[in-house]
Design a protein around this motif. Structure first.
Motif, PDB file in Angstrom:
ATOM      1  N   GLU A  74       0.824  -1.332  -0.146  1.00  0.00           N
ATOM      2  CA  GLU A  74      -0.044  -0.083  -0.246  1.00  0.00           C
ATOM      3  C   GLU A  74       0.943   1.406  -0.084  1.00  0.00           C
ATOM      4  OE1 GLU A  74      -2.738  -0.172   3.171  1.00  0.00           O
ATOM      5  OE2 GLU A  74      -3.485  -2.285   2.576  1.00  0.00           O
ATOM      6  N   ASN A  94      -4.036   4.638  -9.366  1.00  0.00           N
ATOM      7  CA  ASN A  94      -5.554   4.187  -9.266  1.00  0.00           C
ATOM      8  C   ASN A  94      -5.453   3.404 -10.416  1.00  0.00           C
ATOM      9  OD1 ASN A  94      -5.637   5.749  -6.939  1.00  0.00           O
ATOM     10  ND2 ASN A  94      -7.340   7.007  -7.962  1.00  0.00           N
ATOM     11  N   ALA A 129      -2.897  -0.326  -9.310  1.00  0.00           N
ATOM     12  CA  ALA A 129      -3.995  -0.973  -8.756  1.00  0.00           C
ATOM     13  C   ALA A 129      -4.149  -2.262  -9.532  1.00  0.00           C
ATOM     14  CB  ALA A 129      -5.352  -0.117  -8.745  1.00  0.00           C
ATOM     15  N   LYS A 130      -4.138  -2.130 -10.864  1.00  0.00           N
ATOM     16  CA  LYS A 130      -4.043  -3.681 -11.647  1.00  0.00           C
ATOM     17  C   LYS A 130      -2.984  -4.715 -11.302  1.00  0.00           C
ATOM     18  CE  LYS A 130      -3.500  -2.472 -16.122  1.00  0.00           C
ATOM     19  NZ  LYS A 130      -3.608  -2.575 -17.584  1.00  0.00           N
ATOM     20  N   GLY A 157      -2.429  -4.903  -8.120  1.00  0.00           N
ATOM     21  CA  GLY A 157      -2.415  -5.355  -6.430  1.00  0.00           C
ATOM     22  C   GLY A 157      -1.760  -4.287  -5.732  1.00  0.00           C
ATOM     23  N   VAL A 158      -1.427  -3.095  -6.046  1.00  0.00           N
ATOM     24  CA  VAL A 158      -1.180  -2.013  -5.268  1.00  0.00           C
ATOM     25  C   VAL A 158      -1.954  -1.068  -4.655  1.00  0.00           C
ATOM     26  CG1 VAL A 158       0.709  -0.246  -4.913  1.00  0.00           C
ATOM     27  CG2 VAL A 158       1.534  -2.209  -5.883  1.00  0.00           C
ATOM     28  N   THR A 159      -2.493  -0.801  -3.519  1.00  0.00           N
ATOM     29  CA  THR A 159      -3.635   0.083  -3.269  1.00  0.00           C
ATOM     30  C   THR A 159      -3.103   1.328  -2.636  1.00  0.00           C
ATOM     31  OG1 THR A 159      -4.802  -1.884  -2.460  1.00  0.00           O
ATOM     32  CG2 THR A 159      -5.676   0.225  -2.051  1.00  0.00           C
ATOM     33  N   THR A 160      -3.798   2.461  -3.093  1.00  0.00           N
ATOM     34  CA  THR A 160      -3.077   3.804  -2.704  1.00  0.00           C
ATOM     35  C   THR A 160      -4.138   4.350  -1.847  1.00  0.00           C
ATOM     36  OG1 THR A 160      -1.652   4.115  -4.510  1.00  0.00           O
ATOM     37  CG2 THR A 160      -2.208   5.959  -3.224  1.00  0.00           C
ATOM     38  N   HIS A 161      -3.986   4.947  -0.654  1.00  0.00           N
ATOM     39  CA  HIS A 161      -4.967   5.750   0.248  1.00  0.00           C
ATOM     40  C   HIS A 161      -4.453   7.434   0.211  1.00  0.00           C
ATOM     41  CE1 HIS A 161      -6.354   1.746   1.644  1.00  0.00           C
ATOM     42  NE2 HIS A 161      -5.206   1.607   1.948  1.00  0.00           N
ATOM     43  N   THR A 219       1.778  -0.920   4.304  1.00  0.00           N
ATOM     44  CA  THR A 219       2.265   0.365   3.814  1.00  0.00           C
ATOM     45  C   THR A 219       3.863   0.331   3.759  1.00  0.00           C
ATOM     46  OG1 THR A 219       0.440   1.463   4.945  1.00  0.00           O
ATOM     47  CG2 THR A 219       2.065   2.884   4.141  1.00  0.00           C
TER      48      THR A 219
END
Ligand SMILES: *Cc1c(COP(=O)(O)O)cnc(C)c1O
Length: 394
Positions: free
Chosen positions: A105, A121, A125-126, A128-132, A150
Motif C-alpha cells: 500500500e 489508481n 492498482a491492476k 495489486g498495489v492500493t493507494t490511500h 504500507t
C-alpha cells in the motif's frame, strides 16, 4: 568526484557538478548519441556484459551524458545516486515497480499531480498495489492511514496550485516509525529551494520537464536517494526501458547550470505579483506561501529557501471572471505546463483538475474563480500589465 567537489555550494554544483571531461578536453559537456559501445576483444565484451568489469554496454543501461546529469542532480539533492528517466511519470513508475509488490500500500497526499493519482489508481492498482489519500498537511491522517502493508508515503510539497505544505521532518518521523519510505516529489521547489533528503525524506522524484530544464524544451524525470534503493530502481529502468535520451540529458544539464539564478528570479517575480494581485479590487484571494497571512507561511520560510514560482489567485465572478482574465492576456501563455521562464496561466477547475467531480473540486479548494499562474522571469511590470487588462474590467 573528489573531496573538494563534494564541498561545492549548490550554485557551483549546478554549473560544474558531475562532469568528467573526456580525453578531447571539451569544456561544455559532450553528448554521446550512441546506442551501444564497442570493445577491444571478445573477452572484454564478456567481462562488461557480465558486470565483472565496469563500463558502458548499451545506452538503456548507461550513457555518459545521462550519467553526468544523474551525478549532478544527485549532488544537488544531496543523494548518493540518481536514476534518470524518460519523464516524471516514468520516474514514479520505476520507483513503484522497484520497491512495491502486489498487496503493498501507498499513502499519498490528496493534492497530488493528477496523472500521479491516475498512475496509482488505474495502473498500479491492476497489479495489486492500493493507494490511500490523505490531506497533505494533516499528520494525524497520515498516521491513521498506515497499515502493516504500507511501504511508501508519497507527497508533493508545496501542492499545486494552492501552495499547501507538509512538515517534511515530521512526516519522515511517522514514516520511519513504521519502516515506511518517504518519497517527495520536489518538482515545484527543486533542490535550489528545498532539500527533502536533508529534511529526512528517503527519496526524491522529479519531473525534469519543469524547472530543471526550465525552458520548456524536453520531457524527462529522475529519482534520487541512497545507493541500495537506487540500485533497485536502476534495475527496473534498465530492464523495463523508461530511460532518458542522451540528448535530453544534455538539455537538462544546460538547464541546471542556470537553475539557482532562475529560481531566484522566479521567486522574486512571484512575490511581487502576489503582493500586487492582493491589492487589486477584482481579486478575492491570493494563495502564495510567501504572503504572511498564508496559513503555512512560517513552515515555508523554515523548510524552503524560497517560496516558489507558482501561485493561485481567486478572482471575482467565478469561472466567468477567471476565463475573462485569462482570455484578456496577450503575452502570458495559456497552457497547463509550468516551470518555464515564460509565465503560464491556466484555469485548474476546467483543465488540470477538470476530471474531478464537484465535490472533489470543493474539497481540494479548486474554486471556479481560481487561476493558477506559474510566474516566469519576464519583467514583472509586463506580467502585471497583461493581467491588469482583464482584472480592471471585472
Ligand atoms: C509534471 C509533473 C509530473 C509529471 O512529469 P512529466 O515529466 O510530465 O511526466 C509529476 N509531478 C509533478 C508535480 C508535476 O508537475
Amino acid at each position: 568526484m573528489n573531496d573538494e567537489t563534494h564541498q561545492w555550494r549548490l550554485e557551483t554544483m549546478a554549473v560544474r557538478g558531475g562532469h568528467e571531461r573526456t580525453q578531447e578536453q571539451e569544456h561544455s559537456e559532450a553528448i554521446f548519441t550512441t546506442s551501444s559501445f564497442v570493445y577491444e576483444s571478445a573477452a572484454e565484451a564478456a567481462r562488461k556484459f557480465s558486470g565483472d568489469e565496469p563500463g558502458n554496454v548499451y545506452s538503456r543501461f548507461s550513457n555518459p551524458t545521462v550519467q553526468t546529469f544523474e551525478r549532478r542532480l544527485a549532488a544537488l539533492e544531496g543523494g548518493d545516486r540518481a536514476v534518470a528517466t524518460s519523464s516524471g511519470m516514468a520516474a514514479i513508475l520505476s520507483l513503484s515497480l522497484g520497491l512495491l509488490e502486489a498487496g503493498d500500500e501507498i499513502v499519498a497526499s490528496r493534492s497530488l499531480f493528477g496523472t500521479s493519482i491516475r498512475q496509482f489508481n488505474n495502473f498500479l492498482a491492476k497489479f495489486g498495489v492500493t493507494t490511500h489519500y490523505v490531506p497533505l498537511s494533516d499528520l494525524e491522517a497520515w498516521k491513521a492511514a498506515v497499515s502493516p502493508r504500507t511501504k511508501l508515503f508519497f507527497a508533493e510539497t508545496p501542492s499545486n496550485p494552492l501552495q499547501e505544505l507538509v512538515d517534511i521532518p515530521a512526516l519522515a518521523d511517522i514514516a520511519h516509525e513504521h519502516g515506511i519510505k518517504l518519497v517527495i516529489d520536489n518538482c515545484f521547489c527543486t533542490p535550489a529551494l528545498q532539500k527533502p533528503l536533508a529534511l529526512g525524506a528517503d527519496l526524491v522524484v522529479h519531473s525534469a520537464t519543469k524547472f530543471l530544464d526550465g525552458q520548456g524544451r524536453a520531457v524527462g524525470g529522475a529519482v534520487v536517494g541512497d545507493h541500495a534503493t537506487l540500485e533497485e530502481i536502476y534495475r527496473v529502468n534498465r530492464t523495463c526501458g523508461p530511460c532518458m535520451s542522451p540528448f535530453n540529458a544534455w538539455i537538462f544539464l544546460k538547464g541546471l547550470e542556470t537553475l539557482s539564478l532562475r529560481m531566484k528570479a522566479h521567486c522574486e517575480n512571484a512575490m511581487g505579483l502576489a503582493t500586487w494581485l492582493e491589492a487589486h479590487p477584482a481579486v478575492e484571494r491570493v494563495h502564495y506561501s510567501g504572503l504572511s497571512h498564508h496559513p503555512q507561511h512560517d513552515l515555508a520560510a523554515q523548510q524552503q529557501s524560497g517560496f516558489g514560482a507558482v501561485l493561485g489567485v481567486e478572482v471575482k465572478n467565478g469561472q466567468e471572471g477567471a476565463w475573462a482574465v485569462i482570455d484578456a492576456t496577450k503575452m502570458l501563455s495559456i497552457t497547463g505546463n509550468l516551470g518555464d521562464t515564460k509565465t503560464t496561466i491556466t484555469h485548474p477547475a476546467t483543465t488540470t483538475h477538470g476530471r474531478l467531480s464537484q465535490d472533489e473540486l470543493a474539497s481540494a479548494g479548486i474554486t471556479p474563480g481560481l487561476i493558477r499562474i506559474s510566474v516566469g522571469i519576464e519583467a514583472l511590470e509586463d506580467i502585471q500589465a497583461d493581467l491588469a487588462r482583464g482584472l480592471d474590467r471585472l
